[in-house]
Enzyme design. Sequence first.
Site, PDB file in Angstrom:
ATOM      1  N   ALA A 173       0.709  -1.242   0.098  1.00  0.00           N
ATOM      2  CA  ALA A 173       0.040  -0.071  -0.108  1.00  0.00           C
ATOM      3  C   ALA A 173       0.936   1.410  -0.081  1.00  0.00           C
ATOM      4  CB  ALA A 173      -0.984   0.100   1.220  1.00  0.00           C
TER       5      ALA A 173
ATOM      6  N   THR B 251       0.608   8.303   3.844  1.00  0.00           N
ATOM      7  CA  THR B 251       0.140   6.919   3.853  1.00  0.00           C
ATOM      8  C   THR B 251       1.703   6.153   3.718  1.00  0.00           C
ATOM      9  OG1 THR B 251      -1.639   7.078   2.554  1.00  0.00           O
ATOM     10  CG2 THR B 251      -0.259   5.202   1.927  1.00  0.00           C
TER      11      THR B 251
ATOM     12  N   THR C 299      11.425   0.725  -3.405  1.00  0.00           N
ATOM     13  CA  THR C 299      11.623   1.083  -4.692  1.00  0.00           C
ATOM     14  C   THR C 299      12.888   1.545  -4.933  1.00  0.00           C
ATOM     15  OG1 THR C 299      11.281   2.896  -6.205  1.00  0.00           O
ATOM     16  CG2 THR C 299      10.657   3.164  -3.892  1.00  0.00           C
ATOM     17  N   ASP C 300      13.750   1.038  -6.139  1.00  0.00           N
ATOM     18  CA  ASP C 300      15.106   1.663  -6.436  1.00  0.00           C
ATOM     19  C   ASP C 300      15.160   3.192  -6.478  1.00  0.00           C
ATOM     20  OD1 ASP C 300      13.633   2.282  -8.945  1.00  0.00           O
ATOM     21  OD2 ASP C 300      15.021   1.029 -10.171  1.00  0.00           O
ATOM     22  N   GLU C 301      14.190   3.869  -6.426  1.00  0.00           N
ATOM     23  CA  GLU C 301      14.176   5.358  -6.392  1.00  0.00           C
ATOM     24  C   GLU C 301      14.624   5.907  -5.368  1.00  0.00           C
ATOM     25  OE1 GLU C 301      10.757   7.484  -8.446  1.00  0.00           O
ATOM     26  OE2 GLU C 301      10.339   5.457  -9.306  1.00  0.00           O
TER      27      GLU C 301
ATOM     28  N   TYR D 101       7.843  11.252  -3.674  1.00  0.00           N
ATOM     29  CA  TYR D 101       7.584  10.039  -3.741  1.00  0.00           C
ATOM     30  C   TYR D 101       8.846   9.188  -3.040  1.00  0.00           C
ATOM     31  CZ  TYR D 101       7.311   5.082  -5.365  1.00  0.00           C
ATOM     32  OH  TYR D 101       7.280   3.726  -5.441  1.00  0.00           O
TER      33      TYR D 101
ATOM     34  N   LYS E 227       9.079   6.947   0.425  1.00  0.00           N
ATOM     35  CA  LYS E 227       9.620   5.533   0.481  1.00  0.00           C
ATOM     36  C   LYS E 227      11.003   5.302   1.291  1.00  0.00           C
ATOM     37  CE  LYS E 227       7.712   2.509  -1.339  1.00  0.00           C
ATOM     38  NZ  LYS E 227       6.612   1.647  -0.978  1.00  0.00           N
TER      39      LYS E 227
HETATM   40  P1  NAD Z   1      -0.451   1.230  -7.011  1.00  0.00           P
HETATM   41  O1  NAD Z   1      -0.463   2.780  -7.024  1.00  0.00           O
HETATM   42  O2  NAD Z   1      -1.176   0.647  -8.517  1.00  0.00           O
HETATM   43  O3  NAD Z   1      -1.293   0.470  -5.893  1.00  0.00           O
HETATM   44  C1  NAD Z   1      -1.238   1.041  -4.656  1.00  0.00           C
HETATM   45  C2  NAD Z   1      -2.439   0.371  -3.897  1.00  0.00           C
HETATM   46  O4  NAD Z   1      -2.577   0.815  -2.574  1.00  0.00           O
HETATM   47  C3  NAD Z   1      -3.834   0.855  -4.299  1.00  0.00           C
HETATM   48  O5  NAD Z   1      -4.554  -0.125  -4.464  1.00  0.00           O
HETATM   49  C4  NAD Z   1      -4.271   1.813  -3.344  1.00  0.00           C
HETATM   50  O6  NAD Z   1      -5.803   1.772  -3.250  1.00  0.00           O
HETATM   51  C5  NAD Z   1      -3.801   1.123  -1.892  1.00  0.00           C
HETATM   52  N1  NAD Z   1      -3.450   2.384  -1.122  1.00  0.00           N
HETATM   53  C6  NAD Z   1      -2.970   3.644  -1.115  1.00  0.00           C
HETATM   54  N2  NAD Z   1      -3.222   4.168  -0.129  1.00  0.00           N
HETATM   55  C7  NAD Z   1      -3.708   3.368   0.920  1.00  0.00           C
HETATM   56  C8  NAD Z   1      -3.812   3.586   2.280  1.00  0.00           C
HETATM   57  N3  NAD Z   1      -3.674   4.586   3.112  1.00  0.00           N
HETATM   58  N4  NAD Z   1      -4.223   2.236   2.908  1.00  0.00           N
HETATM   59  C9  NAD Z   1      -4.455   1.306   2.292  1.00  0.00           C
HETATM   60  N5  NAD Z   1      -4.271   1.199   0.839  1.00  0.00           N
HETATM   61  C10 NAD Z   1      -3.732   2.185   0.158  1.00  0.00           C
HETATM   62  O7  NAD Z   1       0.856   0.749  -6.923  1.00  0.00           O
HETATM   63  P2  NAD Z   1       2.012  -0.356  -7.290  1.00  0.00           P
HETATM   64  O8  NAD Z   1       2.514   0.232  -8.606  1.00  0.00           O
HETATM   65  O9  NAD Z   1       1.211  -1.459  -7.393  1.00  0.00           O
HETATM   66  O10 NAD Z   1       3.118  -0.141  -6.142  1.00  0.00           O
HETATM   67  C11 NAD Z   1       2.820  -1.328  -5.021  1.00  0.00           C
HETATM   68  C12 NAD Z   1       4.189  -0.966  -4.101  1.00  0.00           C
HETATM   69  O11 NAD Z   1       5.206  -1.195  -5.093  1.00  0.00           O
HETATM   70  C13 NAD Z   1       4.173   0.484  -3.600  1.00  0.00           C
HETATM   71  O12 NAD Z   1       4.863   0.426  -2.455  1.00  0.00           O
HETATM   72  C14 NAD Z   1       5.423   1.340  -4.578  1.00  0.00           C
HETATM   73  O13 NAD Z   1       6.054   1.991  -3.831  1.00  0.00           O
HETATM   74  C15 NAD Z   1       6.124  -0.201  -4.870  1.00  0.00           C
HETATM   75  N6  NAD Z   1       6.938  -0.134  -6.195  1.00  0.00           N
HETATM   76  C16 NAD Z   1       6.313   0.014  -7.281  1.00  0.00           C
HETATM   77  C17 NAD Z   1       6.964   0.048  -8.531  1.00  0.00           C
HETATM   78  C18 NAD Z   1       6.240   0.312  -9.878  1.00  0.00           C
HETATM   79  O14 NAD Z   1       7.031   0.265 -10.783  1.00  0.00           O
HETATM   80  N7  NAD Z   1       4.859   0.326  -9.777  1.00  0.00           N
HETATM   81  C19 NAD Z   1       8.271  -0.306  -8.592  1.00  0.00           C
HETATM   82  C20 NAD Z   1       8.969  -0.600  -7.286  1.00  0.00           C
HETATM   83  C21 NAD Z   1       8.192  -0.594  -6.102  1.00  0.00           C
HETATM   84  P1  TYD Z   2       6.601   6.440 -14.438  1.00  0.00           P
HETATM   85  O1  TYD Z   2       5.846   5.577 -15.107  1.00  0.00           O
HETATM   86  O2  TYD Z   2       5.879   7.752 -13.667  1.00  0.00           O
HETATM   87  O3  TYD Z   2       7.454   5.928 -13.251  1.00  0.00           O
HETATM   88  P2  TYD Z   2       8.645   6.791 -12.592  1.00  0.00           P
HETATM   89  O4  TYD Z   2       8.595   7.958 -12.669  1.00  0.00           O
HETATM   90  O5  TYD Z   2       8.317   5.973 -11.219  1.00  0.00           O
HETATM   91  O6  TYD Z   2      10.120   5.983 -12.919  1.00  0.00           O
HETATM   92  O7  TYD Z   2       7.570   7.204 -15.578  1.00  0.00           O
HETATM   93  C1  TYD Z   2       8.480   6.355 -16.326  1.00  0.00           C
HETATM   94  C2  TYD Z   2       9.392   7.330 -16.945  1.00  0.00           C
HETATM   95  O8  TYD Z   2       8.573   7.769 -18.045  1.00  0.00           O
HETATM   96  C3  TYD Z   2       9.793   8.696 -16.186  1.00  0.00           C
HETATM   97  O9  TYD Z   2      11.078   8.847 -16.631  1.00  0.00           O
HETATM   98  C4  TYD Z   2       8.738   9.605 -16.583  1.00  0.00           C
HETATM   99  C5  TYD Z   2       8.553   9.360 -18.178  1.00  0.00           C
HETATM  100  N1  TYD Z   2       7.141   9.764 -18.448  1.00  0.00           N
HETATM  101  C6  TYD Z   2       6.718  10.284 -19.464  1.00  0.00           C
HETATM  102  O10 TYD Z   2       8.040  10.866 -20.445  1.00  0.00           O
HETATM  103  N2  TYD Z   2       5.614  10.800 -19.886  1.00  0.00           N
HETATM  104  C7  TYD Z   2       4.589  10.634 -19.269  1.00  0.00           C
HETATM  105  O11 TYD Z   2       3.262  10.567 -19.588  1.00  0.00           O
HETATM  106  C8  TYD Z   2       4.916   9.865 -17.903  1.00  0.00           C
HETATM  107  C9  TYD Z   2       3.447   9.346 -17.235  1.00  0.00           C
HETATM  108  C10 TYD Z   2       5.981   9.545 -17.657  1.00  0.00           C
END
Ligand code: NAD
Ligand code: TYD
Length: 376
Positions: free
Chosen positions: A83, A101, A140-142, A165, A169
């Site tokens: 979450a 959150t 996350t790697d970020e 963000y 994290k």
């Molecule tokens: P997402 O935004 O798709 O999903 C987040 C979920 O958390 C949603 O279902 C939302 O309703 C729920 N949520 C938000 N706030 C909440 C709260 N206060 N209480 C309960 N539920 C809540 O995100 P995602 O892309 O599935 O990422 C999931 C996790 O993985 C995150 O912690 C993110 O930081 C991490 N992560 C994501 C990526 C990526 O590429 N998407 C990469 C590395 C790590």
């Molecule tokens: P994103 O999917 O938002 O992931 P993150 O910022 O967590 O890596 O973005 C991936 C890359 O794409 C990032 O360098 C920003 C770029 N980006 C665009 O160029 N256009 C867009 O509309 C979005 C959403 C992201």
Amino acid sequence: MSYYLITGGAGFIGSNFVKFMLKKYPDAHLVVLDKLTYAGNLRTLKDELKDSRCTFIKGDICDPEIVQKIFSDYPVQYVVNFAAESHVDRSIENPQLFLQTNILGTQNLLNIAKQNWTTGKDEKGYPTYLSDIKYLQVSTDEVYGSLGETGFFTEKTPLDPRSPYSASKTGADLIVTAYSETYKMPVNITRCSNNYGPYHFPEKLIPLIIKNILEGKKLPVYGDGTNVRDWLYVEDHCKAIDLVLHKGRVGEVYNIGGHNEKQNILIVKLTIETVRRLLKEYPEYMPACSAAKDSPDIDSWMNESLITYVTDRLGHDQRYAIDPAKITKELGWYPETKFEDGIVKTIRWYLENQDWVNDVTSGGYQKYYEEMYGGR
Ligand code: NAD
Ligand code: TYD
């Protein structure tokens, strides 16, 4: 039965993890806690919720009562915290929600898990715990910041977050580490690179581009499009989390990534080509392309002319790249899905699941899109 609390299980990665775990472990009971923000959708779990091994609870990870009730109602052994507020662009607009959150929610989960898992104290005063329990923080790697043209993030790379963000994290990771050091609570942190795959909310690059192509809309590329992300198919991330949860050394951090660095502009061009090719190869996908109703000759417009370079994201990290040597060496994990296959699988999933896309974007999405991209 083993009981898992999966927070954020209605979001992108969490829902893929729920599906993966129910398939893999017949004796797993998953309690999904999700606030159902704009990013969480119950439709994503519609099949899983028919399974008696999966229970859904709508609620906030920051709410101590609801989290305690889950621990009172179920013998939770594992907490996997997905979450989060997860979108960098939104964190630039509203940082506070991210701190709430991502940091306070994480601390609340840790605290209640600790209270319920503690069995007593050892001779030095550290809490002792039930056996076979673990808290896993999905990070996350970020948190490592931004790389130049060379180098990789290892688990020893100093934390150096740049966006609200990634700062939130990082705060969460530090509080997890504090619970590990101070209370000897059994935890792991996983730090993964950018995921792609089914059920990805179309505000992130890949699903947003797919959606816009099908609607014949412009494809917004930030800056000059040379920023690099290290893409991993979501199922490979789920497999890594499962391994770390069950076999990872307690207290350790594991980086997860597939050595698959790509510039954003390349991703966008590849996605255009792949969508066009699939629509031509499989005419049954054509109804997914709303823009083709008025302009059926897709070759004439579904090309790089859709790309538009827009104002760069504030503080845009240039490059992320993960060194996954530790998880590979210790736990035998490696990415099974090649990017060339994963991107085709992903695009086909979106072509076949337009109902899902329409459903998740029916709420505040239009307003968000207007505010975010309308003026650019
Ligand atoms: P997402 O935004 O798709 O999903 C987040 C979920 O958390 C949603 O279902 C939302 O309703 C729920 N949520 C938000 N706030 C909440 C709260 N206060 N209480 C309960 N539920 C809540 O995100 P995602 O892309 O599935 O990422 C999931 C996790 O993985 C995150 O912690 C993110 O930081 C991490 N992560 C994501 C990526 C990526 O590429 N998407 C990469 C590395 C790590
Ligand atoms: P994103 O999917 O938002 O992931 P993150 O910022 O967590 O890596 O973005 C991936 C890359 O794409 C990032 O360098 C920003 C770029 N980006 C665009 O160029 N256009 C867009 O509309 C979005 C959403 C992201």
